[in-house]
Design a protein around this motif. Sequence first.
Motif, PDB file in Angstrom:
ATOM      1  N   PRO A   1       0.794  -1.243   0.000  1.00 50.10           N
ATOM      2  CA  PRO A   1       0.000   0.000   0.000  1.00 50.10           C
ATOM      3  C   PRO A   1       0.819   1.282   0.000  1.00 50.10           C
ATOM      4  N   SER A   2       1.967   1.304   0.656  1.00 50.04           N
ATOM      5  CA  SER A   2       2.765   2.534   0.686  1.00 50.04           C
ATOM      6  C   SER A   2       3.288   2.877  -0.709  1.00 50.04           C
ATOM      7  N   GLY A   3       3.661   1.850  -1.484  1.00 54.54           N
ATOM      8  CA  GLY A   3       4.126   2.099  -2.842  1.00 54.54           C
ATOM      9  C   GLY A   3       2.999   2.543  -3.761  1.00 54.54           C
ATOM     10  N   VAL A   4       1.844   1.875  -3.651  1.00 47.80           N
ATOM     11  CA  VAL A   4       0.686   2.249  -4.463  1.00 47.80           C
ATOM     12  C   VAL A   4       0.254   3.677  -4.149  1.00 47.80           C
ATOM     13  N   TYR A   5       0.284   4.021  -2.874  1.00 44.37           N
ATOM     14  CA  TYR A   5      -0.069   5.390  -2.478  1.00 44.37           C
ATOM     15  C   TYR A   5       0.832   6.391  -3.177  1.00 44.37           C
ATOM     16  N   ARG A   6       2.106   6.083  -3.266  1.00 43.97           N
ATOM     17  CA  ARG A   6       3.039   7.005  -3.897  1.00 43.97           C
ATOM     18  C   ARG A   6       2.714   7.176  -5.386  1.00 43.97           C
ATOM     19  N   TYR A   7       2.429   6.067  -6.067  1.00 44.74           N
ATOM     20  CA  TYR A   7       2.075   6.151  -7.488  1.00 44.74           C
ATOM     21  C   TYR A   7       0.767   6.916  -7.684  1.00 44.74           C
ATOM     22  N   TRP A   8      -0.177   6.712  -6.786  1.00 50.60           N
ATOM     23  CA  TRP A   8      -1.458   7.426  -6.884  1.00 50.60           C
ATOM     24  C   TRP A   8      -1.236   8.928  -6.686  1.00 50.60           C
ATOM     25  N   ARG A   9      -0.403   9.294  -5.717  1.00 53.42           N
ATOM     26  CA  ARG A   9      -0.110  10.699  -5.472  1.00 53.42           C
ATOM     27  C   ARG A   9       0.499  11.372  -6.696  1.00 53.42           C
ATOM     28  N   GLU A  10       1.258  10.596  -7.469  1.00 52.81           N
ATOM     29  CA  GLU A  10       1.911  11.145  -8.647  1.00 52.81           C
ATOM     30  C   GLU A  10       1.064  11.019  -9.905  1.00 52.81           C
TER      31      GLU A  10
ATOM     32  N   GLU B   1       9.139   9.496 -21.623  1.00 48.25           N
ATOM     33  CA  GLU B   1       9.992   9.119 -20.511  1.00 48.25           C
ATOM     34  C   GLU B   1      10.921  10.270 -20.121  1.00 48.25           C
ATOM     35  N   LYS B   2      11.467  10.965 -21.124  1.00 49.37           N
ATOM     36  CA  LYS B   2      12.340  12.102 -20.834  1.00 49.37           C
ATOM     37  C   LYS B   2      11.572  13.200 -20.103  1.00 49.37           C
ATOM     38  N   ARG B   3      10.339  13.456 -20.571  1.00 47.21           N
ATOM     39  CA  ARG B   3       9.529  14.479 -19.903  1.00 47.21           C
ATOM     40  C   ARG B   3       9.203  14.057 -18.477  1.00 47.21           C
ATOM     41  N   PHE B   4       8.943  12.758 -18.316  1.00 49.65           N
ATOM     42  CA  PHE B   4       8.619  12.268 -16.979  1.00 49.65           C
ATOM     43  C   PHE B   4       9.811  12.437 -16.037  1.00 49.65           C
ATOM     44  N   GLN B   5      10.997  12.069 -16.494  1.00 53.84           N
ATOM     45  CA  GLN B   5      12.171  12.196 -15.646  1.00 53.84           C
ATOM     46  C   GLN B   5      12.428  13.649 -15.270  1.00 53.84           C
ATOM     47  N   THR B   6      12.228  14.557 -16.230  1.00 51.67           N
ATOM     48  CA  THR B   6      12.401  15.986 -15.934  1.00 51.67           C
ATOM     49  C   THR B   6      11.397  16.440 -14.891  1.00 51.67           C
ATOM     50  N   LEU B   7      10.147  15.994 -15.042  1.00 51.20           N
ATOM     51  CA  LEU B   7       9.095  16.343 -14.086  1.00 51.20           C
ATOM     52  C   LEU B   7       9.432  15.851 -12.691  1.00 51.20           C
ATOM     53  N   MET B   8       9.876  14.570 -12.594  1.00 48.32           N
ATOM     54  CA  MET B   8      10.097  13.980 -11.286  1.00 48.32           C
ATOM     55  C   MET B   8      11.267  14.622 -10.550  1.00 48.32           C
ATOM     56  N   LYS B   9      12.242  15.125 -11.283  1.00 49.07           N
ATOM     57  CA  LYS B   9      13.360  15.784 -10.618  1.00 49.07           C
ATOM     58  C   LYS B   9      12.913  17.074  -9.936  1.00 49.07           C
ATOM     59  N   ASN B  10      11.825  17.665 -10.442  1.00 51.90           N
ATOM     60  CA  ASN B  10      11.318  18.918  -9.872  1.00 51.90           C
ATOM     61  C   ASN B  10      10.008  18.710  -9.103  1.00 51.90           C
ATOM     62  N   TRP B  11       9.586  17.440  -8.992  1.00 51.15           N
ATOM     63  CA  TRP B  11       8.288  17.159  -8.383  1.00 51.15           C
ATOM     64  C   TRP B  11       8.346  17.332  -6.874  1.00 51.15           C
ATOM     65  N   ARG B  12       7.278  17.920  -6.309  1.00 50.48           N
ATOM     66  CA  ARG B  12       7.160  18.083  -4.862  1.00 50.48           C
ATOM     67  C   ARG B  12       5.983  17.267  -4.368  1.00 50.48           C
ATOM     68  N   SER B  13       6.071  16.809  -3.113  1.00 54.39           N
ATOM     69  CA  SER B  13       5.035  15.934  -2.562  1.00 54.39           C
ATOM     70  C   SER B  13       3.688  16.621  -2.467  1.00 54.39           C
ATOM     71  N   ASP B  14       3.674  17.965  -2.426  1.00 54.27           N
ATOM     72  CA  ASP B  14       2.406  18.675  -2.323  1.00 54.27           C
ATOM     73  C   ASP B  14       1.845  19.063  -3.686  1.00 54.27           C
ATOM     74  N   ASP B  15       2.530  18.663  -4.778  1.00 51.95           N
ATOM     75  CA  ASP B  15       2.085  19.014  -6.121  1.00 51.95           C
ATOM     76  C   ASP B  15       1.315  17.843  -6.720  1.00 51.95           C
ATOM     77  N   VAL B  16      -0.017  17.876  -6.595  1.00 46.83           N
ATOM     78  CA  VAL B  16      -0.857  16.798  -7.101  1.00 46.83           C
ATOM     79  C   VAL B  16      -1.796  17.292  -8.195  1.00 46.83           C
ATOM     80  N   THR B  17      -1.517  18.452  -8.734  1.00 46.99           N
ATOM     81  CA  THR B  17      -2.411  19.019  -9.741  1.00 46.99           C
ATOM     82  C   THR B  17      -2.146  18.458 -11.130  1.00 46.99           C
ATOM     83  N   SER B  18      -0.927  18.011 -11.359  1.00 45.46           N
ATOM     84  CA  SER B  18      -0.562  17.504 -12.689  1.00 45.46           C
ATOM     85  C   SER B  18      -0.733  15.998 -12.740  1.00 45.46           C
ATOM     86  N   ARG B  19      -1.563  15.505 -13.658  1.00 39.83           N
ATOM     87  CA  ARG B  19      -1.780  14.081 -13.845  1.00 39.83           C
ATOM     88  C   ARG B  19      -1.211  13.677 -15.191  1.00 39.83           C
TER      89      ARG B  19
END
Length: 311
Positions: free
Chosen positions: A65-74, A143-161
């Motif tokens: 569940p902790s891993g699934v929660y993380r994927y859901w948050r992102e 994949e490149k866009r995803f990696q760029t996003l994740m390097k700048n991703w914050r835990s409180d940023d859930v607006t981008s799906r």
Amino acid sequence: MYFSTAGIETAIWVPPLVAFVVSFFTSMGGISGAFLLLPFQMSVLGYTHPSVSATNQLFNIVAIPSGVYRYWREGRMVWPLTWIVVAGTLPGVFIGAVVRVTWLPDPGLFKLFAAGVLLYIGLKMMRDLRKQSGRNAGKNNSEKRFQTLMKNWRSDDVTSRPSTVTGFNLRRLGFTFYGESYEVSFPGIFSLSFIVGIVGGIYGIGGGSIIAPFFVTFFGLPVYIVAGAALMGTFVTSIAGVAFYQAIAPFYPHLSVAPDWLLGILFGIGGMAGMYLGARSQKFVPARAIKWMLTGIMILTAAKYVFEFFK
């Protein structure tokens, strides 16, 4: 500490510590780590009863569940894909449980089967990695866009799906991932999930470590999307697997079939922490390094089991 169902004795801190380390690394690839914990239980702890499969699935229930929660948050959960995986693997995991206690109760035979599963996954990952090394361009734009996003991703940023479902029926599933469209066959995904469910039910891993490479290789799905669906499918089918092993235990009084609850929960607690931290650290570790590490572990473990069987 003595675990009566497993028939083993070990320090109480060993299961959570081992599960934490294993899950920390495997979760970066979207895998729970159960496929590595089972060899540890059998070879290091000496837990070779059929109930080791159920205990391994109990680990999945607590840890995933902790891993699934993380994927859901992102925003990386494609739920229709997840439910196809669950619908296919559920009946398969029941069949696998019956096969385990009926035809593979002997530790030697089970180790040989486990070696076959590990060797297949390991060689497949090695082949895929070698192919990728010859064509770095294989990393697509999403994949490149995803990696760029994740390097700048914050835990409180859930607006981008990053993913959106574009169509879903009994023939096809369509979705987008950062602007790129994907379509997969419903019967194809379901059939593969059913077969993987049988193998996962026997081996006690839920099937995620088998189904994820298939989705990426044969269906061309992005690994960032596959990981969440594979983990969620493993979680649901592990619940069914543990319940089924517990239910059929009275019919096999001469065998240890039901899970060792305390041991499984201890593994799960360590796995829960490791999986969450691994998911958070994923963007800082090269994916190829993780995959090569897992490939080496699987092939060496398989070779060890084959050697033990024939010596």
